[in-house]
Design an enzyme around this catalytic site. Structure first.
Site, mmCIF file in Angstrom:
data_model
loop_
_atom_site.group_PDB
_atom_site.id
_atom_site.type_symbol
_atom_site.label_atom_id
_atom_site.label_comp_id
_atom_site.label_asym_id
_atom_site.label_seq_id
_atom_site.Cartn_x
_atom_site.Cartn_y
_atom_site.Cartn_z
ATOM 1 C CG ASP A 177 -2.012 1.181 1.173
ATOM 2 O OD1 ASP A 177 -1.672 2.163 0.617
ATOM 3 O OD2 ASP A 177 -3.068 0.962 1.956
ATOM 4 C CG HIS A 178 0.894 4.404 -3.080
ATOM 5 N ND1 HIS A 178 -0.270 3.815 -3.511
ATOM 6 C CD2 HIS A 178 0.592 5.636 -3.087
ATOM 7 C CE1 HIS A 178 -1.182 4.715 -3.954
ATOM 8 N NE2 HIS A 178 -0.698 5.904 -3.413
ATOM 9 C CG HIS A 240 -4.995 4.059 -0.030
ATOM 10 N ND1 HIS A 240 -3.734 3.171 -0.306
ATOM 11 C CD2 HIS A 240 -5.240 4.360 -1.399
ATOM 12 C CE1 HIS A 240 -3.672 2.838 -1.605
ATOM 13 N NE2 HIS A 240 -4.229 3.389 -2.402
#
Length: 484
Positions: A177-178, A240
């Protein structure tokens, strides 16, 4: 103040989907920037694998163009770029067949860390994992990286976890998950657990509420087909924003260890109350000027997919009982801005009288753009004429506090890929964490499907539907302004 770069051990990294959009925009430029920084050195092999027939020269030219377009200032370093391209290899490969697997196996070396990045559709994860083992390329020290979506509901996420678990242990699976790779997100943990100033106040006794906003000014663009099958809830909230909520709300882990951190995040998700229908708003943007509406962009005039979600979440534990968390995300909003705002309660008694106004402290963590941290404090307005109070920020915008050199910190993908090579899972989601997030999100989506009510329209360039404003107004609170 110069940042310290510690090189990783030599490795072989395979990018499945190595000619895809994510690889072009993010993965290859990220690897090049780490090479320029001196973190990738020695005998390293970077292997692209995809269905398309392509020779080595054509693949290197593809990567060269990707870096020149997306690699930032480092892309102008032609000598470094030439050296980086020498590390590249390419294999034409069929994920569901036998073509290319023997050629890929020949490139893998037994004395190197092995990592495999699944930059492909989730439907191919199982096929890739199975063939990696069948062709002897996966061992106990190998790592795989999988991109979201991690399923589209609880059932499919469990199926996906089961498929991966057939071939790899949980300690080998890196669900990326960036958002967790952003510098400010990691600084959030440092602020909370590295400063005695905040931790005693980090609870319902002192915090009035917390706002988490991820706003985008663009529409769905070229992602229309994918986005219309997902919507804002699946695309942003379930992953996110859930991760941001966990990092804000979690208890201090016993140590900064991957499983210790993820254990505490999991406790937060499991403590979330079900969201009432009255506490969630979904919307869909309308046209504005030459900018088309959502349905036009996804080419479906009947689409009921949401491009905006706002909701109120409550956590039933000792630390946060009674403190609401307000989450908001959407496309075609007023500006591009992502932030977490911890809004502290008013002082219990003001000695300055009604004319001084109402003032409170707000800790703001800006994720994008202009990453940084700001603490709002109350001071006396300069000048004669009595005690007039104003709020001013103690601002730590990274580019100003650290200088431009240190503010140019690694992109999220740079940091996360290097953590994969190191075997550090702290910033990656665990399987049970993903499933718990879906277990909380699924009932909200199911209620929408059952009601068959369309998303509420909102004007492009606004802050979302008016009903989202009322979500907070009825609690006597207001959303913060969306601004960079």
């Amino acid at each position: 103040m110069a940042s310290r770069v510690i090189p990783v051990e030599p490795f072989d990294l395979v990018i499945f989907g190595g000619t895809g959009d994510l690889a072009r925009r993010k993965i290859w430029p990220a690897l090049f920037r780490r090479f320029v920084a001196g973190q990738i050195e020695g005998d390293v092999r970077l292997i692209g694998a995809a269905r398309g027939g392509m020779d080595s020269a054509a693949f290197k030219e593809f990567v060269n163009k990707a870096i020149l377009k997306h690699g930032g200032e480092e892309s102008g370093r032609t000598d470094d770029l030439s050296s980086f391209l020498e590390m590249l290899h390419y294999v034409t490969l069929d994920a569901r067949g036998d073509a290319g697997w023997v050629e890929l196996a020949v490139l893998m070396r037994p004395d190197r860390i092995r990592a495999f990045y699944f930059s492909v559709a989730p439907s191919l994860f199982g096929d890739l994992a199975k063939r990696l083992h069948a062709h002897g390329m996966a061992d106990d020290t190998s790592r795989i990286v999988v991109e979201k979506p991690f399923g589209r509901d609880l059932e499919t996420s469990r199926d996906l976890n089961r498929v991966l678990a057939l071939h790899f242990d949980e300690c080998q699976i890196f669900r990326i998950d960036h958002y967790l790779g952003k510098e400010t997100v990691q600084n959030l943990m440092a602020i909370r657990f590295g400063n005695v100033l905040f931790e005693p106040l980090w609870n319902s006794q002192y915090v009035d509420h917390i706002q988490i906003t991820v706003a985008e000014s663009v529409g769905v663009g070229g992602r229309g087909d994918y986005y219309d099958k997902s919507g804002a809830m699946r695309d942003m909230v379930q992953n996110h924003m859930m991760q941001l909520l966990c990092l804000i709300a979690m208890e201090p882990p016993a140590k900064f260890d991957p499983d210790a951190v993820r254990d505490e995040k999991l406790k937060v998700i499991r403590a979330l109350d079900p969201v009432r229908g009255a506490d969630v708003v979904r919307g869909q943007y309308e046209a504005q000027g030459e900018r088309p509406d959502y349905r036009t962009q996804v080419e479906d005039p009947e689409s009921t997919t949401e491009s905006f979600v706002a909701l109120k979440a409550l956590i039933s534990n000792w630390r946060w009982a009674g403190t609401p968390f307000y989450l908001r995300t959407g496309k075609r909003l007023r500006d591009r801005a992502s932030e977490i705002a911890v809004v502290f309660k008013d002082a219990p008694h003001s000695i300055f009288g009604a004319d001084a106004g109402r003032h409170r402290n707000i800790l703001t963590i800006r994720l994008q753009p202009n990453e940084g941290i700001e603490l709002g404090v109350t001071i006396k307005e300069p000048g004669p004429g009595g005690m007039r109070l104003i709020d001013v920020p103690l601002d730590m915008t990274f580019s100003e506090a650290l200088g431009p050199e240190d503010a140019d910190f690694p992109d999220a993908y740079e940091r996360l890929i290097m953590d994969v090579i190191r075997g550090n899972q702290t910033l990656f989601m665990r399987g049970d964490e993903v499933e718990a997030a879906w277990a909380w999100t699924d009932p909200i989506i199911a209620d929408w499907a059952e009601s068959a009510a369309p998303p509420l329209p909102y004007v492009s360039g606004s802050s979302g539907p008016d009903e989202a404003l009322m979500l907070m107004h009825r609690d006597g609170r207001r959303w913060r302004e969306i601004k960079p």
